[in-house]
Design a protein around this motif. Sequence first.
Motif, short mmCIF file in Angstrom:
data_model
loop_
_atom_site.label_atom_id
_atom_site.label_comp_id
_atom_site.label_asym_id
_atom_site.label_seq_id
_atom_site.Cartn_x
_atom_site.Cartn_y
_atom_site.Cartn_z
N VAL A 44 73.00 30.60 84.73
CA VAL A 44 74.25 30.16 83.95
C VAL A 44 73.36 29.62 82.56
CG1 VAL A 44 74.36 26.93 83.41
CG2 VAL A 44 75.27 28.36 85.61
N LYS A 45 71.62 29.94 82.59
CA LYS A 45 71.02 28.82 81.64
C LYS A 45 71.33 30.23 80.79
CE LYS A 45 66.31 30.11 82.87
NZ LYS A 45 66.67 30.95 81.95
N ASN A 46 71.35 31.38 81.03
CA ASN A 46 71.91 31.95 80.01
C ASN A 46 73.01 32.30 79.28
OD1 ASN A 46 70.17 35.04 79.21
ND2 ASN A 46 69.42 34.79 81.40
N ILE A 47 73.78 32.69 79.99
CA ILE A 47 75.52 31.72 79.56
C ILE A 47 75.52 30.83 78.39
CG2 ILE A 47 77.60 31.36 80.27
CD1 ILE A 47 77.29 32.87 83.28
N LEU A 48 74.54 29.70 78.64
CA LEU A 48 74.62 28.67 77.81
C LEU A 48 74.01 29.47 76.62
CD1 LEU A 48 74.46 25.33 80.00
CD2 LEU A 48 76.80 26.35 78.58
N ALA A 49 72.57 29.30 76.97
CA ALA A 49 71.99 29.89 75.27
C ALA A 49 72.12 31.11 74.62
CB ALA A 49 70.62 30.98 75.60
N PHE A 50 73.48 31.74 75.16
CA PHE A 50 74.59 32.37 73.97
C PHE A 50 75.51 31.88 73.25
CE2 PHE A 50 78.07 36.02 73.59
CZ PHE A 50 77.42 37.12 73.63
N ALA A 51 75.81 31.21 74.31
CA ALA A 51 77.22 30.17 73.71
C ALA A 51 76.65 29.06 72.33
CB ALA A 51 77.61 29.76 74.69
N PHE A 52 75.35 28.37 72.87
CA PHE A 52 75.13 27.45 72.26
C PHE A 52 74.80 28.10 70.76
CE2 PHE A 52 75.13 24.64 75.63
CZ PHE A 52 75.47 23.21 74.61
N ILE A 53 73.67 29.75 71.25
CA ILE A 53 73.03 30.03 69.88
C ILE A 53 74.03 30.92 69.08
CG2 ILE A 53 72.19 32.41 69.17
CD1 ILE A 53 70.39 31.66 71.50
N ILE A 54 75.08 30.90 68.73
CA ILE A 54 76.37 31.51 68.08
C ILE A 54 76.94 30.14 67.16
CG2 ILE A 54 79.31 32.13 68.15
CD1 ILE A 54 78.76 33.34 70.34
N PRO A 55 77.55 29.18 67.76
CA PRO A 55 77.93 28.00 66.88
C PRO A 55 76.62 27.40 65.66
CG PRO A 55 77.84 27.11 68.45
CD PRO A 55 77.60 29.01 68.50
N THR A 56 75.94 27.91 66.57
CA THR A 56 74.29 27.36 65.46
C THR A 56 74.15 28.45 64.48
OG1 THR A 56 72.68 28.25 67.44
CG2 THR A 56 73.49 26.00 67.26
N PHE A 57 73.76 29.31 64.52
CA PHE A 57 73.82 30.62 63.60
C PHE A 57 75.00 30.26 62.89
CE2 PHE A 57 73.07 34.99 62.64
CZ PHE A 57 71.75 34.69 62.09
N PHE A 58 75.88 30.29 63.34
CA PHE A 58 77.06 30.23 61.99
C PHE A 58 76.88 29.23 61.13
CE2 PHE A 58 80.94 28.17 60.68
CZ PHE A 58 80.80 29.10 59.77
N PHE A 59 76.20 27.55 61.76
CA PHE A 59 76.34 26.62 60.62
C PHE A 59 74.96 26.79 59.97
CE2 PHE A 59 78.94 25.06 63.98
CZ PHE A 59 80.13 24.22 63.02
N PHE A 60 73.84 27.16 60.55
CA PHE A 60 72.57 27.62 60.21
C PHE A 60 71.68 28.72 59.70
CE2 PHE A 60 71.39 24.82 63.30
CZ PHE A 60 70.74 24.86 63.70
N GLY A 61 72.40 29.44 61.03
CA GLY A 61 71.58 30.69 60.98
C GLY A 61 71.62 31.55 59.97
#
Length: 449
Positions: free
Chosen positions: A59-76
């Motif tokens: 679950v830790k891996n799945i959530l990291a993948f999910a959270f990084i996509i929008p944060t990378f969109f907004f500022f990464g």
Amino acid sequence: MEQTAPTLAELQTLIEMTGTINMEVFYWWCTGLMVIIHAGFLAYEMGASRLKNALASGVKNILAFAFIIPTFFFFGWWIYLAMYNGFTPDYEAAAAGLPWSTNMGPNLADNASGIFWGAFVLFAATTASIFSGAVIERIRMSSFLILAIILGSVVWILGASWGWHPTGWLTVEWGFHDFGAAGAVHMVAGFFALGVTINLGARLGRFAPDGTPIEIKGHSMPMTIIGLMLIIVGFFGFLGGCIIYAGSAQWTTIFGTPVTLSAVSFNTLMAFSGGIIGAYFVTRQPFWMMSGALAGIFSAAPGLDLYYPPLAFLLGITGGVVAPLADKFITNKFKIDDAVGAFAVHGVGGLIGIIGLGIFSGFPNVIEGAPAISFMGQLKSAGVMALLGFVPGFGLSYVMAKMNFLRVPPKAEEMGLDIVEVPLQAYPESVPAYSSEIPATKVTATASA
């Protein structure tokens, strides 16, 4: 109806559009292959966890993948476009990376931004997955996600802007060259993981009272080994994303130097095999053979576009030998519990790769005014990447540890994180043999000649 032949201008437009579509298709499949990396990390870390923690690790891996996509969109992506000069942003260059920019959504006039963003966000997720394995079985889910977002959408992309941007200051000033992102991805993630594990501490029972390491075995070594092999499969998509598709012209690296897929194929496979062989001679363990394969690729990654294949093979052997020894050293000497050897494989493997290219240096740089690839340029750049990963990883986790926010309570760790964080059992230990609605019947098996 009479048909007329297309004009030269129409033919030229058709050819250019064909090249553009082919470019999109190429990166589309590179990104798809990179998702396999995360299927690999998922299996790898779940298998390396004990039964009571298997699902929590997944679950830790799945959530990291999910959270990084929008944060990378907004500022990464904005950070990558803005920060190539250091810490002074270029607001004009970064305007295309603002979330409301026309480049950051469907746009028939822009076939490149979304597909390059997609490849880079998979690189970002890879850094988080590298870090994830080191801290399994005792980190809080919430603190992990915060650290993963900082690493994946801020720290690594800052390193990519410095050393992987076409005009990044490490390349322009020091001649830095890192075709396969051994520095920006693997060193940064590996050293970030080292910083966090120092403050996180070892799992309960990892060391005897006298400091002697006690091995904690995962519940499924076959799952871990298959996961590692899937990471290597996905890495071919990762390396494809390191190449610039130039339409009718020769492929180039992100630095603008010419390259062929043929060269990358020769050297990747030779380094891969060298890593397995090196780790086999040192440990004879299948886990380290496959981890050594990764370390072997990272040890040659900066020069996969330049090396003669036997040299890539020797660098791969070096990475395969050094990685398990480095992991054993930091475990025995410093009592650091890196559950999967992430620092040794990615951090040390990437370091060997960056410095190795400096030793076999002298290759020219096509960026106007940039120095040739050199030992000192690679060495100083490796230092920047190590500090960029370690300092925020150590600093942030230190603050979290002082706030008692980094690690789960000892009782929760003893019970297992699946019970605490996941409302499901990975392998239910009691499954009804018969349906409650159908009476049990005795079945006798007979053999027929």
